[in-house]
Design an enzyme around this catalytic site. Structure first.
Site, PDB file in Angstrom:
ATOM      1  N   LYS A  41       0.842  -1.210   0.000  1.00 36.57           N
ATOM      2  CA  LYS A  41       0.000   0.000   0.000  1.00 36.57           C
ATOM      3  C   LYS A  41       0.874   1.256   0.000  1.00 36.57           C
ATOM      4  O   LYS A  41       0.598   2.200  -0.739  1.00 36.57           O
ATOM      5  CB  LYS A  41      -0.893  -0.016   1.248  1.00 36.57           C
ATOM      6  CG  LYS A  41      -1.392   1.326   1.719  1.00 36.57           C
ATOM      7  CD  LYS A  41      -2.261   1.176   2.930  1.00 36.57           C
ATOM      8  CE  LYS A  41      -2.102   2.065   4.111  1.00 36.57           C
ATOM      9  NZ  LYS A  41      -1.224   3.135   4.277  1.00 36.57           N
ATOM     10  N   ASN A  42       1.934   1.246   0.823  1.00 38.93           N
ATOM     11  CA  ASN A  42       2.727   2.461   0.988  1.00 38.93           C
ATOM     12  C   ASN A  42       3.746   2.682  -0.128  1.00 38.93           C
ATOM     13  O   ASN A  42       4.507   3.638  -0.097  1.00 38.93           O
ATOM     14  CB  ASN A  42       3.405   2.470   2.366  1.00 38.93           C
ATOM     15  CG  ASN A  42       2.366   2.628   3.465  1.00 38.93           C
ATOM     16  OD1 ASN A  42       1.221   2.989   3.190  1.00 38.93           O
ATOM     17  ND2 ASN A  42       2.747   2.352   4.699  1.00 38.93           N
ATOM     18  N   ARG A 115      -3.467  10.467   3.142  1.00 44.20           N
ATOM     19  CA  ARG A 115      -2.381  11.440   3.268  1.00 44.20           C
ATOM     20  C   ARG A 115      -1.657  11.637   1.929  1.00 44.20           C
ATOM     21  O   ARG A 115      -0.719  12.420   1.833  1.00 44.20           O
ATOM     22  CB  ARG A 115      -1.383  10.988   4.335  1.00 44.20           C
ATOM     23  CG  ARG A 115      -2.007  10.861   5.700  1.00 44.20           C
ATOM     24  CD  ARG A 115      -1.002  10.655   6.768  1.00 44.20           C
ATOM     25  NE  ARG A 115      -0.059  11.748   6.884  1.00 44.20           N
ATOM     26  CZ  ARG A 115      -0.331  12.941   7.381  1.00 44.20           C
ATOM     27  NH1 ARG A 115      -1.542  13.208   7.824  1.00 44.20           N
ATOM     28  NH2 ARG A 115       0.587  13.873   7.438  1.00 44.20           N
ATOM     29  N   CYS A 139      -4.403   7.789   9.281  1.00 49.71           N
ATOM     30  CA  CYS A 139      -4.688   7.260  10.611  1.00 49.71           C
ATOM     31  C   CYS A 139      -4.356   8.253  11.710  1.00 49.71           C
ATOM     32  O   CYS A 139      -3.372   8.975  11.643  1.00 49.71           O
ATOM     33  CB  CYS A 139      -3.915   5.966  10.835  1.00 49.71           C
ATOM     34  SG  CYS A 139      -4.551   4.651   9.829  1.00 49.71           S
ATOM     35  N   ASP A 330       4.703   0.022  11.926  1.00 47.06           N
ATOM     36  CA  ASP A 330       3.458  -0.615  11.472  1.00 47.06           C
ATOM     37  C   ASP A 330       3.419  -2.120  11.803  1.00 47.06           C
ATOM     38  O   ASP A 330       2.372  -2.746  11.690  1.00 47.06           O
ATOM     39  CB  ASP A 330       3.286  -0.412   9.964  1.00 47.06           C
ATOM     40  CG  ASP A 330       3.371   1.049   9.609  1.00 47.06           C
ATOM     41  OD1 ASP A 330       2.391   1.765   9.837  1.00 47.06           O
ATOM     42  OD2 ASP A 330       4.435   1.491   9.137  1.00 47.06           O
ATOM     43  N   VAL A 352       8.447   6.265  16.527  1.00 46.57           N
ATOM     44  CA  VAL A 352       8.080   6.950  15.280  1.00 46.57           C
ATOM     45  C   VAL A 352       6.849   7.848  15.480  1.00 46.57           C
ATOM     46  O   VAL A 352       6.840   9.008  15.056  1.00 46.57           O
ATOM     47  CB  VAL A 352       7.842   5.930  14.144  1.00 46.57           C
ATOM     48  CG1 VAL A 352       7.457   6.644  12.845  1.00 46.57           C
ATOM     49  CG2 VAL A 352       9.089   5.075  13.921  1.00 46.57           C
TER      50      VAL A 352
HETATM   51  N1  EPU Z   1       6.737  14.189  10.637  1.00 53.40           N
HETATM   52  C1  EPU Z   1       6.840  15.516  10.955  1.00 53.40           C
HETATM   53  N2  EPU Z   1       6.684  16.440   9.949  1.00 53.40           N
HETATM   54  C2  EPU Z   1       6.447  16.079   8.651  1.00 53.40           C
HETATM   55  C3  EPU Z   1       6.347  14.708   8.345  1.00 53.40           C
HETATM   56  C4  EPU Z   1       6.493  13.781   9.361  1.00 53.40           C
HETATM   57  O1  EPU Z   1       7.052  15.874  12.121  1.00 53.40           O
HETATM   58  O2  EPU Z   1       6.306  16.958   7.801  1.00 53.40           O
HETATM   59  C5  EPU Z   1       6.856  13.185  11.708  1.00 53.40           C
HETATM   60  C6  EPU Z   1       5.526  12.442  11.930  1.00 53.40           C
HETATM   61  O3  EPU Z   1       4.669  13.164  12.771  1.00 53.40           O
HETATM   62  C7  EPU Z   1       5.978  11.124  12.516  1.00 53.40           C
HETATM   63  C8  EPU Z   1       7.319  10.900  11.833  1.00 53.40           C
HETATM   64  O4  EPU Z   1       7.742  12.155  11.305  1.00 53.40           O
HETATM   65  O5  EPU Z   1       6.174  11.246  13.898  1.00 53.40           O
HETATM   66  C9  EPU Z   1       7.313   9.874  10.739  1.00 53.40           C
HETATM   67  O6  EPU Z   1       6.319  10.203   9.783  1.00 53.40           O
HETATM   68  P1  EPU Z   1       6.490   9.839   8.232  1.00 53.40           P
HETATM   69  O7  EPU Z   1       6.469  11.096   7.452  1.00 53.40           O
HETATM   70  O8  EPU Z   1       7.649   8.929   8.087  1.00 53.40           O
HETATM   71  O9  EPU Z   1       5.164   9.025   7.971  1.00 53.40           O
HETATM   72  P2  EPU Z   1       4.211   9.118   6.699  1.00 53.40           P
HETATM   73  O10 EPU Z   1       4.995   9.295   5.463  1.00 53.40           O
HETATM   74  O11 EPU Z   1       3.098  10.065   6.990  1.00 53.40           O
HETATM   75  C10 EPU Z   1       4.290   6.584   6.094  1.00 53.40           C
HETATM   76  C11 EPU Z   1       3.272   5.487   5.992  1.00 53.40           C
HETATM   77  C12 EPU Z   1       2.835   5.084   7.389  1.00 53.40           C
HETATM   78  C13 EPU Z   1       4.083   4.613   8.158  1.00 53.40           C
HETATM   79  C14 EPU Z   1       5.139   5.723   8.176  1.00 53.40           C
HETATM   80  C15 EPU Z   1       6.424   5.288   8.846  1.00 53.40           C
HETATM   81  C16 EPU Z   1       2.170   5.991   3.932  1.00 53.40           C
HETATM   82  C17 EPU Z   1       0.930   6.427   3.239  1.00 53.40           C
HETATM   83  N3  EPU Z   1       2.117   5.973   5.260  1.00 53.40           N
HETATM   84  O12 EPU Z   1       3.619   7.659   6.729  1.00 53.40           O
HETATM   85  O13 EPU Z   1       1.963   3.982   7.239  1.00 53.40           O
HETATM   86  O14 EPU Z   1       3.714   4.296   9.481  1.00 53.40           O
HETATM   87  O15 EPU Z   1       5.430   6.135   6.833  1.00 53.40           O
HETATM   88  O16 EPU Z   1       6.968   4.176   8.202  1.00 53.40           O
HETATM   89  O17 EPU Z   1       3.172   5.641   3.310  1.00 53.40           O
HETATM   90  C18 EPU Z   1       0.115   2.639   7.689  1.00 53.40           C
HETATM   91  O18 EPU Z   1       0.384   2.053   6.634  1.00 53.40           O
HETATM   92  O19 EPU Z   1      -0.764   2.242   8.499  1.00 53.40           O
HETATM   93  C19 EPU Z   1       0.855   3.850   8.029  1.00 53.40           C
HETATM   94  C20 EPU Z   1       0.482   4.669   9.006  1.00 53.40           C
END
Ligand code: EPU
Length: 455
Positions: A41-42, A115, A139, A330, A352
């Site tokens: 998915k990601n 997102r 989420c 995850d 995380v």
């Molecule tokens: N963060 C910031 N500022 C930003 C972006 C992120 O402070 O601008 C912080 C977040 O608040 C968090 C940390 O950095 O504490 C990590 O966030 P990240 O940006 O890595 O997460 P994401 O890209 O929003 C993706 C996956 C998530 C997965 C995370 C970590 C997708 C659509 N989502 O999220 O997947 O947990 O990376 O590997 O790719 C899931 O599949 O259930 C899921 C939540």
């Protein structure tokens, strides 16, 4: 921010939807059998966005039938692309020859669903010079800010206008230009944002402090097929040389290692034996080490990985979630359910997300002994040290679980509740079950194939 699903409406329609959105589970039966897991998915959702960079046809294979894929397909269509979906074969064909600015109101109807819209920024800026990003969903597991994304876009030369109630308007009248960018934390999304925006920016971009998850590296592979020039150093620095033109791609998505690990945890929690067709070892090594330490057995074959509970006691473990190659956040939630059945004290330090243990409350109501702490219960203090977040969990087992009524809080937490209901004695009603469709393709069919007693 909306929780991890679609925006709520009001009245009778919602009541009816809620009534149909319950899975009745009679637990206590081991899950045994074979299921197939498709692409991640990601990764898939990001590769779909990458297709927008090229005025041509892209073909993505091994695509799962999940709601996030539908949401991104709808977003692509709103922006003028055509998207064809062959579910049986799992093939998506995206033609982004014509791209147009979507109607703000139309894009807004998808607000709160995902997102991914923020990642449309780079491709839309390259193709049209402007982008509109609605309020984001995803989420509810922490604040989930997008400051790194917006800082990156600004550094590349975009104007970010946040003064609109409906979302963020971004423009780049003079195009994007390479820049030196450092991420304060290795965010997956912000790394992808930079890649998708810098790939056609004029000149070189250096991105340090980046995340290098396998899903990101598969996105880099897609971009390279399209014509991009991207290298990565051992210190997690990407160097991107902007190119003028990109072409469509054909690519087979890497397997969803989160889904594979979720089924592996379900096998452990229910004393079952599940062959996960499609699961691959390299992306799951960290998980497999922990699985073995707990006492779970696995067998890697060319077609997938078999996971099973060998009988006897499971052993407790101490884990800390981290960015790749650490233990994925995850993976944590489904595994916690299995840890309630291990003999002794397990510790999970979540580094995380600040708020990813909300799902443990219903587990405690089902009979688990789990205590949450604000302290960093791990070898290293994390970003949440001295802050008011209960981001460490101590799990004492084994504790028998009793079925009950549960509300699905978020995607991974929801799947964990499902595992708990399947492991528990007696019936459970899992409410809000459709939220799990966001990331687990045909999970009801898979549960039935594994012999689960569900209705
Ligand atoms: N963060 C910031 N500022 C930003 C972006 C992120 O402070 O601008 C912080 C977040 O608040 C968090 C940390 O950095 O504490 C990590 O966030 P990240 O940006 O890595 O997460 P994401 O890209 O929003 C993706 C996956 C998530 C997965 C995370 C970590 C997708 C659509 N989502 O999220 O997947 O947990 O990376 O590997 O790719 C899931 O599949 O259930 C899921 C939540």
């Amino acid at each position: 921010m909306a929780a991890c699903g679609e925006n709520d409406e009001s009245g009778a329609v919602v009541a009816e939807q809620q009534e149909n959105d319950v899975l009745h589970v009679v637990g206590g039966k081991p899950l045994n059998g074979t299921i197939k897991v498709r692409g991640a998915k990601n990764f898939v959702s990001k590769a779909m966005v990458a297709a927008l960079l090229a005025p041509g046809v892209s073909v993505l294979k091994n695509v799962p039938e999940i709601r996030d894929v539908h949401v991104v397909s709808d977003l692509l269509r709103l922006h003028g692309a055509t998207v064809e979906w062959n579910d049986e074969k799992g093939i998506l064909t995206i033609d982004a020859t014509n791209v147009q600015l979507a109607d703000v109101a139309d894009v807004d109807t998808l607000s709160g669903s995902s997102r991914i819209p923020i990642l449309f920024s780079g491709p839309l800026l390259h193709r049209l010079g402007e982008a509109f990003i609605p309020q984001l969903g995803g989420c509810n597991i922490g604040g989930r800010p997008i400051d790194f994304h917006l800082d990156t876009l600004r550094k590349l030369g975009a104007n970010v206008d946040k003064e609109h109630a409906d979302g963020i308007h971004i423009t780049a009248p003079n195009g994007l230009h390479g820049a030196k960018i450092h991420l304060p934390y290795p965010s997956v999304g912000a790394t992808e944002q930079t890649l998708l925006a810098a790939v056609q920016a004029e000149g070189r971009t250096e991105l340090s402090g980046a995340a290098t998850e396998p899903e990101i590296m598969d996105l880099v592979a897609v971009l390279q097929k399209m014509g991009a020039i991207i290298s990565v150093d051992v210190d997690r620095t990407f160097r991107i040389e902007g190119v003028k033109k990109l072409e469509g791609f054909t690519h087979t998505a890497l397997t969803d290692r989160i889904e594979a690990a979720s089924w592996a945890s379900a096998a452990l929690a229910t004393h079952g034996d599940i062959f996960v067709k499609g699961a691959t070892q390299p992306e799951m090594m960290t998980f497999l080490n922990v699985y073995r330490k707990i006492g779970g057995e696995f067998d890697v074959t060319d077609k997938g990985i078999r996971f099973w509970h060998p009988g006897g006691d499971l052993k407790p473990v101490a884990i800390e979630t981290d960015v790749h190659p650490g233990f994925m956040t995850d993976w944590q939630q489904p595994l916690v359910v299995a840890l309630t059945q291990a003999n002794g004290l397990s510790i999970v330090h979540e580094t995380v997300y600040e708020n990813r243990f909300g799902f443990t409350k219903p587990l405690v109501q089902m009979g688990a002994t789990i205590q949450l702490y604000r302290e960093c219960l791990g070898s290293l203090p994390c970003r949440f040290q001295q802050r008011n977040y209960k981001h460490s969990a101590v799990i004492f087992g084994p504790t028998p679980l009793e079925g009950r009524d549960i509300d699905v809080p978020d995607l991974r937490g929801g799947f964990s509740h499902l595992i708990a209901a399947l492991a528990a004695k007696g019936p459970s009603n899992v409410q809000g079950i459709s939220l799990i469709d966001r990331g687990y393709a045909d999970f009801r069919g898979k549960l039935a194939a594994l012999g689960a007693d569900i209705d």
